[in-house]
Design an enzyme around this catalytic site. Structure first.
Site, PDB file in Angstrom:
ATOM      1  NE  ARG A  92       1.072  -8.018  10.987  1.00 60.19           N
ATOM      2  CZ  ARG A  92       0.813  -7.246   9.950  1.00 60.19           C
ATOM      3  NH1 ARG A  92       1.690  -6.357   9.547  1.00 60.19           N
ATOM      4  NH2 ARG A  92      -0.323  -7.346   9.274  1.00 60.19           N
ATOM      5  CE  LYS A 129      -0.719   0.213   5.010  1.00 64.74           C
ATOM      6  NZ  LYS A 129      -0.028   1.451   5.307  1.00 64.74           N
ATOM      7  CB  THR A 130       3.910   2.323   1.873  1.00 69.91           C
ATOM      8  OG1 THR A 130       3.298   1.928   3.106  1.00 69.91           O
ATOM      9  CG2 THR A 130       4.640   3.627   2.091  1.00 69.91           C
ATOM     10  CG  ASP A 144      -0.990   4.765   5.211  1.00 73.60           C
ATOM     11  OD1 ASP A 144      -1.589   3.798   4.714  1.00 73.60           O
ATOM     12  OD2 ASP A 144       0.126   4.656   5.755  1.00 73.60           O
ATOM     13  CD  GLU A 145      -2.225   1.597   8.475  1.00 72.69           C
ATOM     14  OE1 GLU A 145      -3.281   0.947   8.404  1.00 72.69           O
ATOM     15  OE2 GLU A 145      -1.113   1.069   8.491  1.00 72.69           O
TER      16      GLU A 145
END
Length: 671
Positions: A602, A28-29, A214-215
């Site tokens: 994770r 996403k970044t 973002d987020e």
């Protein structure tokens, strides 16, 4: 690495409102960075008309670093990447007249809030910490939901609600009188201003012509309204988020904002990023099956091209001590067998208290580890002292700052003097600092007390005067004049500790100088602006760590969001721990399931769960069931350690081939 088709689509869609539904590890970044570059280079947006916001300083800093690799300094000049609260602070700073506050307003952190609320509620709460913290959280929730004290009072039904609403009124009145804002005001005040003042709203909508968030799943009500008012009817924005990773409802986050987005912007383009670049296929399959048990606003399914990967292990233990021992022994054996580094392992848990036994075992085996969440730079005593001096220097009406520094270092201005000064200030309706100048104070104070107070005030007056023209010279004079270095060495446990504390003070002064000078990217700030920025940084950033050493990482599931590790242990997979008992009682299992999903995703290569059959609760030993989440997983992909049989040669070959395929895919992906 090139963008995949979904990422490319997300980058190039700029004609209207856009929601990028970005699964864990889906890049996403990279999409946000590429979209900013696309807006500037292809769509010819001026950088100063683009704003990207996120939730933490760490995330904003990482985004800035990545932008620096994609765009030249010239191309990026004027581009704003910040947290929600820093953007709010900028608006408040520029529009303070419309808000009816002074330009040199102060910012309250949670410690200041607690101190003020303790004072305001003394007659009802008698200093009860739990009640004060409950009130603080309630006021924060009211502000996040755009509810002022008048509305809160009108809605209050029980006596407790009425008392809390009354305390909220007192708190609001005190903040306004002293030109102080708290953390939540940095979103609430700009939101209300944009809502009610058309001229200011149009000005900011013209300034921010493309907004990236973002987020997005972590936004609360006031943040959502803030976004809506900034983008207006033009609706040129991209929000990036994942409803499956919404784990902050206790902090006001509202996953329903995804539904509101669809309702408020009917032309919303939804683009899904489903290819995961982090984890093995098996880890993603398990994560997908778990999260399918939650209702969904938008359906998505993560997939990976990194190979299917190893089975997920489940370690069962008799009790919590036994669980910690088995987990650490498994980690030691795995590291030896794979010749891996300690820094490649993470041990994740639901609550901080769960780390104690793991720590004890790691120390016993002399295994280096680091717990995320150490003392923040701004939480150190010497930094809080100096920040209080700076706050008073820029806003003499800041009573909390005055109380903190008036006798630090010792000046023989004791509690009795401060109490009398406080009584006089209340009587006159002025701040403590201004009351110190009042000639009438001689009615309450005399002799040595009054002389010492006046000496301090005259010295500080001269510093305030000088700070307007020579801020850095003033800071050096401040430190020298109060003999702070001597005081630090006198009050430190050892000369080395004193040296470390003094280095922290020097670091703060260096940062301050850099902010006052500015550079090619950031404009020079005034002393008031720099102090406000520092106070905000303290609120936002409690757990920043610069060093990356070869240590096992211990952290809560909440703290692990956004991170990744080759090998992950998810401990305490028992009913009452994950899902947490409070969530079971409140029927909030969905958020706990999202928390487990965050933990699972994770892991890059291998994932191990652990649980114990017994644990201590209030001194009693209680028997517990394995977490329902373990039972929701596809059992063919799990190996329960106490039921494990010796693998057949065929199974061993299968696993070897799977590991080789995953390794090849990772090497290809890294190119």
């Amino acid at each position: 690495m090139r963008l995949n088709s979904s990422q490319q689509q997300a980058v190039e869609y700029v004609s209207g409102p856009c929601l990028v539904l970005a699964g864990a590890g889906s890049g996403k970044t990279r999409v946000i960075i590429n979209k900013i570059a696309y807006l500037i280079r292809v769509k010819e947006y001026l950088p100063r008309h683009i704003v990207a916001v996120t939730f933490t300083n760490k995330a904003a800093r990482e985004m800035k670093e990545r932008i620096a690799h994609s765009l030249s300094k010239q191309e990026a000049r004027g581009l704003k990447i910040s947290t929600f609260h820093t953007l709010g602070l900028d608006i408040v700073r520029r529009e303070y007249k419309h808000l009816g506050i002074k330009s040199n307003f102060s910012l309250f952190d949670d410690h200041d809030q607690f101190a003020l609320l303790k004072e305001l509620t003394q007659q009802w709460f008698e200093g009860d910490k739990d009640l004060i913290n409950q009130l603080r959280a309630t006021i924060s929730n009211w502000k996040n939901d755009i509810i002022d004290s008048t509305i809160a009072m009108a809605r209050a039904q029980t006596n407790k609600e009425k008392l809390f609403a009354h305390c909220y009124q007192l708190y609001e009145k005190q903040l306004k009188a002293c030109s102080i804002l708290d953390f939540d005001d940095l979103i609430l005040l700009p939101t209300l201003l944009l809502k009610t003042n058309e001229e200011v709203r149009e000005k900011w909508q013209n300034r921010i012509r493309y907004l990236l968030v973002d987020e997005y799943q972590d936004t609360n009500t006031s943040q959502y309204e803030f976004i809506k008012l900034l983008v207006g009817s033009r609706a040129k924005f991209t929000v990036v988020g994942d409803d499956d990773q919404s784990i902050y409802s206790w902090r006001g986050a509202r996953p329903k904002n995804l539904i509101l987005l669809k309702q408020d912007f009917p032309k919303l383009e939804v683009i899904k990023l489903e290819q995961n670049y982090r984890s093995s296929g098996r880890i993603l399959k398990v994560a997908n099956i778990l999260i399918e048990n939650n209702p969904h606003i938008f359906e998505k399914k993560l997939f990976s091209e990194l190979g299917y990967g190893e089975h997920l292990k489940v370690i069962s233990a008799d009790n919590e001590e036994h669980e910690a021992e088995k987990v650490v022994n498994d980690l030691i054996g795995h590291r030896f067998a794979n010749n891996s580094q300690y820094g490649q392992y993470a041990i994740l848990y639901r609550g901080n208290h769960q780390s104690r036994l793991i720590e004890k075992m790691l120390m016993q085996y002399r295994i280096p580890y680091r717990i995320s969440g150490g003392t923040s730079f701004f939480a150190r005593i010497e930094i809080k002292d100096l920040m209080a001096y700076l706050r008073l220097l820029t806003n003499p009406d800041d009573d909390n700052a005055f109380i903190r520094i008036i006798n630090t270092p010792k000046r023989e201005i004791g509690p009795a003097t401060i109490q009398k000064l406080g009584e006089w200030a209340n009587q006159r309706g002025v701040s403590l600092y201004h009351a110190s100048h009042d000639m009438g104070l001689t009615e309450l104070l005399s002799g040595k007390r009054l002389e010492t107070l006046h000496t301090f005030i005259h010295w500080f007056d001269s510093l305030i005067e000088k700070s307007h023209t020579e801020p850095m010279e003033t800071i050096h004079e401040l430190l020298h004049g109060m003999h702070y270095e001597s005081w630090i060495y006198e009050t430190s446990t050892s000369p080395t500790a004193g040296q470390m504390r003094m280095r922290n003070v020097e670091q703060l002064v260096t940062w301050l100088q850099e902010m006052l000078q500015g550079d090619e990217i950031d404009e020079a700030l005034t002393l008031e602006q720099a102090v406000a920025r520092f106070t905000l940084r303290d609120m936002l950033e409690r757990n920043k760590t610069e060093e990356e050493l070869d240590q096992v990482q211990l952290m809560t599931l909440h703290a692990s969001k956004g991170l990744e590790f080759p090998y992950v242990y998810l401990v305490g997979m028992s009913e009452g721990l994950l899902p947490h008992q409070t969530s079971i009682d409140e029927d909030n299992i969905e958020e706990e399931r999202r928390l487990a999903y965050v933990g699972i995703t994770r892991a890059q290569q291998e994932l191990t769960f652990s649980f114990s059959r017994q644990r201590k609760q209030f001194g009693e030993t209680v028997y517990v069931e394995p977490s329902r989440f373990l039972l929701e997983l596809p059992q063919d992909d799990l190996v329960w350690q106490d039921q494990r049989n010796e693998l057949s040669p065929e199974k061993k070959m299968q696993q070897g081939q799977s590991r080789l395929a995953m390794l090849k895919a990772q090497i290809a992906n890294a190119k």
